[in-house]
Scaffold this motif. Sequence first.
Motif, short mmCIF file in Angstrom:
data_model
loop_
_atom_site.label_atom_id
_atom_site.label_comp_id
_atom_site.label_asym_id
_atom_site.label_seq_id
_atom_site.Cartn_x
_atom_site.Cartn_y
_atom_site.Cartn_z
N LYS A 178 0.94 -1.64 0.07
CA LYS A 178 -0.09 0.16 -0.05
C LYS A 178 0.35 0.98 0.50
CE LYS A 178 -2.08 -1.20 4.01
NZ LYS A 178 -1.39 -1.85 3.61
N SER A 179 2.33 1.28 1.04
CA SER A 179 2.84 2.56 0.93
C SER A 179 3.00 2.98 -0.15
CB SER A 179 3.77 2.30 1.94
OG SER A 179 2.65 2.88 2.97
N THR A 180 3.87 1.73 -0.89
CA THR A 180 4.48 1.70 -2.54
C THR A 180 3.95 2.27 -3.11
OG1 THR A 180 5.96 -0.25 -1.89
CG2 THR A 180 5.70 -0.03 -3.75
N LEU A 181 2.61 2.11 -3.17
CA LEU A 181 1.60 2.94 -3.81
C LEU A 181 1.34 4.18 -3.78
CD1 LEU A 181 -1.27 0.51 -4.80
CD2 LEU A 181 0.49 0.51 -5.82
N LEU A 182 1.36 4.65 -2.99
CA LEU A 182 2.07 6.11 -2.45
C LEU A 182 2.86 6.45 -3.01
CD1 LEU A 182 -1.49 5.24 -0.57
CD2 LEU A 182 -0.34 6.67 1.47
N ARG A 183 4.18 6.00 -2.84
CA ARG A 183 5.05 6.92 -2.94
C ARG A 183 5.83 6.68 -4.95
NH1 ARG A 183 9.13 6.91 1.54
NH2 ARG A 183 10.49 7.14 -0.43
#
Length: 232
Positions: A44-49
């Motif tokens: 999930k955080s990878t998509l944000l980044r």
Amino acid sequence: MTRPTPAPASVGVSGEAPGLFGPLALRLAQGRVTCLLGASGVGKSTLLRLLAGLPTGVDFRGTVDSAPAALMGQDPGLFSWLTVAQNVALGARLRGERADPARIAALIDAVELTGLETRLPANLSGGQRQRVALARTLAEDRPLVLLDEPFSALDARLRLMTGDMAVRLLKGRTVLMVTHDPAEAARLGDRFLVMTPAGLAEIDAPPGEVPRRHDAPEVLAAQAGLTERLIA
């Protein structure tokens, strides 16, 4: 406060990160809050980044269609030697620009911190520090706002209050919010996506404008449905 510039018609990520998540296509609804849920470590955080244009440390194979973005995380990221007002104006300062004092004051008032402009972060509560971070995010005036569990360290009352405040103040912007809390998503999201290693699944959101009442029957039903999906 100025209104945000409309985001492009298509904002999202298409592709895969082998070993982290399989092929997926994420497209964000313009001017709406999309809540992204899923197990820890699923990406999930990878998509944000990726949407923020930041390094991810993963082998991503695909395309990213983004817009000027502001990112707000769990850690407020305040500079301890700067006052509340100086922290809110930090983005302009880093760009070598002069922040508008009247606008900074209006943002501080919007997050209900008027009178604390000259305080240092050490003299603020956790909820107050997170509201400073929210004001700083608003000061960037970006059409795309990325929220990575920004309220998870707060107690239940502050989490509800600050989350509702953020959604009201971010109205009109395209927002992607990562959360592990089905109750938070049910209150704040116009759209729910659950991420697994296999990709994304969309779950129906309750009707009505966000933020919704935490005790509304349709919100409680949505919370239960999201919880069942996450533990399945």
